[in-house]
Design an enzyme around this catalytic site. Sequence first.
Site, mmCIF file in Angstrom:
data_model
loop_
_atom_site.group_PDB
_atom_site.id
_atom_site.type_symbol
_atom_site.label_atom_id
_atom_site.label_comp_id
_atom_site.label_asym_id
_atom_site.label_seq_id
_atom_site.Cartn_x
_atom_site.Cartn_y
_atom_site.Cartn_z
ATOM 1 N N ASP A 64 28.536 58.126 43.694
ATOM 2 C CA ASP A 64 27.524 57.119 44.025
ATOM 3 C C ASP A 64 27.914 56.224 45.207
ATOM 4 O OD1 ASP A 64 29.604 55.872 42.743
ATOM 5 O OD2 ASP A 64 28.412 54.909 41.183
ATOM 6 N N HIS A 65 29.190 56.122 45.503
ATOM 7 C CA HIS A 65 29.619 55.203 46.569
ATOM 8 C C HIS A 65 29.576 55.864 47.947
ATOM 9 C CE1 HIS A 65 31.004 52.680 43.303
ATOM 10 N NE2 HIS A 65 31.516 51.788 44.128
ATOM 11 N N ASP A 119 36.166 50.991 38.283
ATOM 12 C CA ASP A 119 35.242 50.181 39.061
ATOM 13 C C ASP A 119 35.105 48.847 38.342
ATOM 14 O OD1 ASP A 119 32.943 50.651 41.340
ATOM 15 O OD2 ASP A 119 32.483 49.086 39.874
ATOM 16 N N ARG A 379 28.205 40.833 45.228
ATOM 17 C CA ARG A 379 29.312 40.330 46.054
ATOM 18 C C ARG A 379 28.831 40.037 47.468
ATOM 19 N NH1 ARG A 379 33.747 44.371 43.509
ATOM 20 N NH2 ARG A 379 34.103 43.001 41.739
ATOM 21 N N SER A 535 37.073 43.851 43.643
ATOM 22 C CA SER A 535 37.042 45.256 43.250
ATOM 23 C C SER A 535 38.282 45.694 42.475
ATOM 24 C CB SER A 535 36.916 46.056 44.538
ATOM 25 O OG SER A 535 37.535 47.294 44.428
ATOM 26 N N ARG A 537 39.669 48.522 43.221
ATOM 27 C CA ARG A 537 40.246 49.587 44.058
ATOM 28 C C ARG A 537 41.773 49.507 44.104
ATOM 29 N NH1 ARG A 537 37.147 46.962 49.167
ATOM 30 N NH2 ARG A 537 35.520 47.263 47.636
HETATM 31 C C1 MIC Z 1 32.919 47.273 44.733
HETATM 32 O O1 MIC Z 1 31.843 46.863 44.315
HETATM 33 O O2 MIC Z 1 33.696 46.571 45.380
HETATM 34 C C2 MIC Z 1 33.309 48.688 44.401
HETATM 35 C C3 MIC Z 1 33.234 49.459 45.645
HETATM 36 O O3 MIC Z 1 32.400 49.248 43.487
HETATM 37 C C4 MIC Z 1 34.701 48.649 43.802
HETATM 38 C C5 MIC Z 1 35.368 49.930 43.639
HETATM 39 C C6 MIC Z 1 35.917 50.494 44.916
HETATM 40 O O4 MIC Z 1 36.473 49.780 45.732
HETATM 41 O O5 MIC Z 1 35.806 51.698 45.037
HETATM 42 C C7 MIC Z 1 34.817 47.906 42.492
HETATM 43 O O6 MIC Z 1 34.043 47.027 42.244
HETATM 44 O O7 MIC Z 1 35.763 48.145 41.730
HETATM 45 FE FE1 SF4 Z 2 28.393 50.188 43.720
HETATM 46 FE FE2 SF4 Z 2 30.286 48.322 43.407
HETATM 47 FE FE3 SF4 Z 2 27.991 47.762 44.636
HETATM 48 FE FE4 SF4 Z 2 28.005 48.199 42.059
HETATM 49 S S1 SF4 Z 2 29.024 46.529 43.114
HETATM 50 S S2 SF4 Z 2 26.519 49.021 43.521
HETATM 51 S S3 SF4 Z 2 29.534 49.791 41.859
HETATM 52 S S4 SF4 Z 2 29.530 49.189 45.342
#
Ligand code: MIC
Ligand code: SF4
Length: 643
Positions: A64-65, A119, A379, A535, A537
């Site tokens: 999905d990312h 995630d 975010r 995140s 990550r």
């Molecule tokens: C995000 O919203 O920052 C992400 C991308 O979903 C991350 C995960 C990632 O960095 O792959 C998260 O929230 O953990």
């Molecule tokens: Fe995707 Fe993270 Fe954004 Fe949710 S917050 S839509 S999991 S990138």
Amino acid sequence: MALTLAEKILKNHIVDGELVKGTEIGLKIDQTLTQDATGTMAYIEFEAMGIDQVRTERSVAYIDHNTLQSGFENADDHRFIASCAKKHGIYYSRPGNGICHQVHLERFGVPGKTLIGSDSHTPTGGGIGMLAIGAGGLDVAVAMGGGAYYITCPKIVNVELTGKLQPWVAAKDMILTLLKIMSVKGGVGKIIEYTGEGVKTLSVPERATITNMGAELGATTSIFPSDENTLAFLKAQGREEVYTPLAADEGAVYDEYIRINLSELEPMAACPHSPDNVKSIKEIGQMKIDQVCIGSCTNSSLMDMLKVAYILDGKTVHPDVSLAVSPGSKQVLGMMAENGALSKIIAAGARVLESACGPCIGMGQSPNSKGISLRTFNRNFEGRSGTKDGQIYLVSPEVAAASAVAGYLCDPRELGNMPEFVMPETFTVNDNMITLPAPADCAKDVEILRGPNIGEYPRTEPLTDTIAADCSLKVGDNITTDHIMPAGAKILPLRSNIPAISKHCFAVCDEKFPERALSLGRSIIVGGTNYGQGSSREHAALAPLYLGVKAVIVKSFARIHRQNLINAGILPLEFVNEADYETIEQGDSLVIEGLLENIGDGEITVKNTTRGTSFAVKCELSARMKDIILCGGLLEYTRNNLK
Ligand code: MIC
Ligand code: SF4
């Protein structure tokens, strides 16, 4: 003894330790999820552990990312994850099927079960009464292998909801209000548990918006009871058999209490560049806007889309505004097509995107320079949109849609009466984009398809008694993982290639950092409070590991990032006296001695040989964490313990 709902689920799943707040506990994990941006690493780690089949009740791999395929990298990663899923007993949700949290809620979540996901928004599952926690990829890999997941037994905060949301006021406004009250670090080490009369006025998608954005409080997770609304949702998904009613016991005692009267809330926005910089729409005033993005795992349910379609019906998006809409799942998009909501949104001039994270993670739709963008996301960290000086405001879908038409930030209550939006009694269920794994007895014949961009886990070393290294970077408070390891369309395709992605480490703060760290060989990072928020990550730990960072000294850490540092074998150190932060400059030479004896519970002295000063730091670790750090990280530790 009367228990809170979170305590009941913790109690049912505890396999190590005791339910004593502040101590480390190991939990049995029933379900796991991964997404593609963290998933390749998680499967590389799972492979390195040498386990054939997952040992959970359900594990799902989502794509999905990284869906923008502007080179071979992302497509290769998808193929790699698909083949790992097939081989190791994991369900695979294909690209286009939707955002992991939305799809998991719809198709897999089960009240009362534990879920960890690579995630940070995994707590979305708390919307149906799951204990759902965000974790690093390596923790998820261990859980897939049947290992326990360790957390510090959290405090439980009771948010008692009374009243009912007024027309055009949304669940998003409730969680933004809570962010204003608690701040982005107010939830660290805590579970937020919702109770009260107001709970039953909220549908599952509304609850999921709230638990989703509990991640921005820094909370371990958030949870709602499982009640008749949960049953209605599961029934509409054709999954009523997984329903169990769940609630806190009468008289359960919480560590903190917050009361929110839903009737008193009003439309809110989180202003740049932090989800807790919350003001009311009225306070901000009529601000001209450039862009509106509706979607993300926070606000992309069918209910959200129906409201947006109603507001856009018969109107045209303001000529100075670009409106992008990304429905959360194939189910949502399909039903919008069936019931006409989609054509209303298209007719108004929205740019309809695929069901994926998209603009939320900077995969396209970066705003214009200094552009003001209203987003229904969770975010708004600096630079995350892909435009360094983009000004991102987080709002409800109602505020977003009304403003897209008006051309300025506006209060949806100006729209007048609101019709009643009702959740359908049945959702259109079609799981044809979820691929089942190969039967266990054929799994050994499944070939893992690895593209040239897919690398290995970086090399780690056992801890040494002394670390003598320079401070390669000094940063301030609330550093996010988007600062440490930025995402976006250009960098995300490198998630499977640590040497390549490391070149972008801390790009938002200091573009020269990777080069400097590499030339130093080993170094130490110094930071302020809530370091590593955001995140899950693990790349925010793996890139520094690759660049030779041996320790991070800060005023305080965010939960998942601290765990990711430990998992990567990097020492997470905290100042005993925060004022000592001021005594260090970037470039200073630091010597940390007596580590082998003092990590765990003792104070450790750090000598600043450049300035002739010294100060104390602490590194509180459970016995298990200490062993992890001593052997150079969780992968090594797990390998050793599997032998
Ligand atoms: C995000 O919203 O920052 C992400 C991308 O979903 C991350 C995960 C990632 O960095 O792959 C998260 O929230 O953990
Ligand atoms: Fe995707 Fe993270 Fe954004 Fe949710 S917050 S839509 S999991 S990138």
